[in-house]
Design a protein around this motif. Sequence first.
Motif, PDB file in Angstrom:
ATOM      1  N   MET A  96      14.786   7.152 -12.271  1.00 20.20           N
ATOM      2  CA  MET A  96      13.081   6.927 -12.878  1.00 20.20           C
ATOM      3  C   MET A  96      13.050   5.767 -12.833  1.00 20.20           C
ATOM      4  SD  MET A  96      13.076   7.388 -16.678  1.00 20.20           S
ATOM      5  CE  MET A  96      13.354   4.950 -17.510  1.00 20.20           C
ATOM      6  N   SER A  97      11.344   5.226 -12.687  1.00 23.12           N
ATOM      7  CA  SER A  97      10.888   4.207 -12.117  1.00 23.12           C
ATOM      8  C   SER A  97      11.007   3.056 -13.582  1.00 23.12           C
ATOM      9  CB  SER A  97      10.210   3.602 -11.247  1.00 23.12           C
ATOM     10  OG  SER A  97       9.096   4.950 -11.338  1.00 23.12           O
ATOM     11  N   ALA A  98      11.240   1.803 -13.106  1.00 23.58           N
ATOM     12  CA  ALA A  98      11.112   0.480 -13.589  1.00 23.58           C
ATOM     13  C   ALA A  98       9.835   0.868 -14.471  1.00 23.58           C
ATOM     14  CB  ALA A  98      11.428  -0.666 -13.869  1.00 23.58           C
ATOM     15  N   THR A  99       9.679  -0.115 -15.264  1.00 30.18           N
ATOM     16  CA  THR A  99       7.970  -0.165 -15.624  1.00 30.18           C
ATOM     17  C   THR A  99       7.314  -1.894 -15.618  1.00 30.18           C
ATOM     18  OG1 THR A  99       7.974   1.098 -17.764  1.00 30.18           O
ATOM     19  CG2 THR A  99       6.425  -1.069 -17.762  1.00 30.18           C
ATOM     20  N   ILE A 100       6.530  -1.846 -14.572  1.00 34.58           N
ATOM     21  CA  ILE A 100       6.434  -3.806 -14.333  1.00 34.58           C
ATOM     22  C   ILE A 100       5.403  -3.618 -15.293  1.00 34.58           C
ATOM     23  CG2 ILE A 100       5.995  -5.016 -12.074  1.00 34.58           C
ATOM     24  CD1 ILE A 100       7.076  -2.373 -10.708  1.00 34.58           C
ATOM     25  N   THR A 101       5.827  -4.920 -15.715  1.00 33.74           N
ATOM     26  CA  THR A 101       5.339  -5.878 -16.590  1.00 33.74           C
ATOM     27  C   THR A 101       4.479  -7.450 -16.120  1.00 33.74           C
ATOM     28  OG1 THR A 101       6.849  -7.055 -17.565  1.00 33.74           O
ATOM     29  CG2 THR A 101       5.990  -4.716 -18.688  1.00 33.74           C
ATOM     30  N   GLY A 102       4.614  -7.996 -16.896  1.00 37.00           N
ATOM     31  CA  GLY A 102       4.158  -9.460 -16.205  1.00 37.00           C
ATOM     32  C   GLY A 102       3.371  -9.654 -15.775  1.00 37.00           C
ATOM     33  N   LYS A 103       3.160 -11.247 -15.477  1.00 36.66           N
ATOM     34  CA  LYS A 103       1.894 -11.156 -14.028  1.00 36.66           C
ATOM     35  C   LYS A 103       2.229 -11.675 -12.954  1.00 36.66           C
ATOM     36  CE  LYS A 103      -0.952 -13.188 -17.564  1.00 36.66           C
ATOM     37  NZ  LYS A 103      -1.819 -14.270 -18.607  1.00 36.66           N
ATOM     38  N   TRP A 104       1.955 -11.525 -11.511  1.00 37.70           N
ATOM     39  CA  TRP A 104       2.163 -11.390 -10.716  1.00 37.70           C
ATOM     40  C   TRP A 104       1.264 -12.302  -8.946  1.00 37.70           C
ATOM     41  CZ3 TRP A 104       6.934  -9.282  -8.902  1.00 37.70           C
ATOM     42  CH2 TRP A 104       7.692  -9.174 -10.177  1.00 37.70           C
ATOM     43  N   LEU A 105       1.992 -13.464  -8.676  1.00 37.74           N
ATOM     44  CA  LEU A 105       0.663 -13.919  -7.853  1.00 37.74           C
ATOM     45  C   LEU A 105       1.224 -13.489  -6.188  1.00 37.74           C
ATOM     46  CD1 LEU A 105      -0.770 -16.083  -6.750  1.00 37.74           C
ATOM     47  CD2 LEU A 105       0.953 -17.879  -7.259  1.00 37.74           C
ATOM     48  N   LEU A 106       0.241 -13.360  -5.740  1.00 36.10           N
ATOM     49  CA  LEU A 106       0.703 -13.108  -3.819  1.00 36.10           C
ATOM     50  C   LEU A 106      -0.226 -14.016  -3.381  1.00 36.10           C
ATOM     51  CD1 LEU A 106       1.714 -11.235  -1.853  1.00 36.10           C
ATOM     52  CD2 LEU A 106      -0.665 -10.080  -2.360  1.00 36.10           C
ATOM     53  N   LEU A 107       0.538 -14.910  -2.190  1.00 41.84           N
ATOM     54  CA  LEU A 107       0.270 -15.623  -1.255  1.00 41.84           C
ATOM     55  C   LEU A 107      -0.443 -14.646  -0.047  1.00 41.84           C
ATOM     56  CD1 LEU A 107       1.466 -18.022  -3.441  1.00 41.84           C
ATOM     57  CD2 LEU A 107       1.290 -18.946  -0.824  1.00 41.84           C
ATOM     58  N   CYS A 108      -1.774 -14.663   0.169  1.00 42.27           N
ATOM     59  CA  CYS A 108      -2.463 -13.706   1.618  1.00 42.27           C
ATOM     60  C   CYS A 108      -3.206 -14.193   2.161  1.00 42.27           C
ATOM     61  CB  CYS A 108      -2.397 -12.503   1.423  1.00 42.27           C
ATOM     62  SG  CYS A 108      -3.616 -11.619   0.777  1.00 42.27           S
ATOM     63  N   GLY A 109      -3.211 -13.382   3.900  1.00 39.56           N
ATOM     64  CA  GLY A 109      -3.948 -13.570   4.615  1.00 39.56           C
ATOM     65  C   GLY A 109      -5.198 -12.730   4.526  1.00 39.56           C
ATOM     66  N   GLY A 110      -5.601 -12.077   5.844  1.00 43.07           N
ATOM     67  CA  GLY A 110      -5.821 -11.095   5.880  1.00 43.07           C
ATOM     68  C   GLY A 110      -4.911  -9.845   5.736  1.00 43.07           C
ATOM     69  N   ILE A 111      -6.052  -8.933   7.189  1.00 43.60           N
ATOM     70  CA  ILE A 111      -5.654  -7.582   7.193  1.00 43.60           C
ATOM     71  C   ILE A 111      -4.739  -7.583   7.017  1.00 43.60           C
ATOM     72  CG2 ILE A 111      -5.778  -6.150   8.771  1.00 43.60           C
ATOM     73  CD1 ILE A 111      -7.240  -7.099  10.694  1.00 43.60           C
ATOM     74  N   GLY A 112      -3.195  -7.784   7.581  1.00 46.25           N
ATOM     75  CA  GLY A 112      -1.694  -7.355   6.109  1.00 46.25           C
ATOM     76  C   GLY A 112      -1.556  -7.655   5.057  1.00 46.25           C
ATOM     77  N   GLY A 113      -1.837  -8.759   5.154  1.00 47.20           N
ATOM     78  CA  GLY A 113      -1.178  -9.454   3.685  1.00 47.20           C
ATOM     79  C   GLY A 113      -2.606  -8.698   2.237  1.00 47.20           C
TER      80      GLY A 113
END
Length: 323
Positions: free
Chosen positions: A1-18
């Motif tokens: 069973m998968s966990a419920t993901i809560t909260g806020k998340w920050l992603l740092l990224c560039g272009g295509i891969g990100g």
Amino acid sequence: MSATITGKWLLLCGGIGGAKLALGLDRLLPPGALTVLVNTGDDFTHLGLRISPDLDTVMYTLADVVDPETGWGRRDETWQFMEALDRLGGEVWFRLGDRDLATHVERTRRLAAGETPSAVAADFCARLGVASRLLPMSDAAVATRLRTATGWLDFQDYFVRLRAAPVVSAVDYAGAGQAAPNPALFALLADPELSAIVIAPSNPWLSIAPILALPGLRDALRGAGIPVIAISPLIGGAAVKGPTAKLMTELGLEVNSAGIARFYRGLADVLVIDHADSADAPAVAALDIRPAVTATLMRTLEDRLALARAVCELAACRGRVAS
Ligand code: FO1
């Protein structure tokens, strides 16, 4: 069973891969839970238009209008503007499709009218139905430049016009030292609901370093007191796409997970590496970064979701994620 993901998340990224990981997180998390801080060191003025390639790549990807073949620009694009420009002897090395052109024309108009890049990005995203929040890393101009045997080159000159062929001896982020980070970032870092900071498998020197070069940013990320999880852009010691491995060699760096870990040392708690690089795990651990081995190749939407989930579960082991 998968966990419920809560909260806020920050992603740092560039272009295509990100953008691929941004899509996985955007689709995995509740709407609005993800903020993406996007590199703008690749931005430039071309044909009189202000172009923000990484912001547009992430925006088009999350809006599901990106060209799936190239990973940049718009799907079902037509090229009449380029053809007409070519006949007139104009510059066509940087390809602007007809639909994509509308983004650059409207962005340029709004910036000239006094709107900030952040406001323009937010409004474009709302109009295209993007639920996640996209923040340009700064509203001030920063320009990534590369030193080669023939002198300093602007980023798109090096990357697109010269196809990343010149040997690079140094990288510089002009203007970064004076560019205030996006103010919304500091508010998010102070938010007790923020669960983790994720660094996409983008090129560390071309896409992540311009972000980290902004004054106070590195300290602010560390000071948030939440897990920082970086994903290596290498698989089997090679880049999935783009010049990461070539650039690392030219800069005299070890082209393996330890070379990536050295870049993130002092910032990341965890470095996610692919199964193909699992032999690098002890070298990563020796740099005081916990290695985590999983599948990092993102060919399908399922791959993107799986990596996003793996990253969230890693954060759950260390931080504030409810099950
Ligand atoms: N990449 C190319 O390789 N060739 C192009 O002609 C090109 C045009 C282009 C136009 C708009 C845009 O938003 C992105 C574009 N890109 C192009 C991608 C871009 O140069 C790079 O992928 C990023 O700057 C690196 O992240």
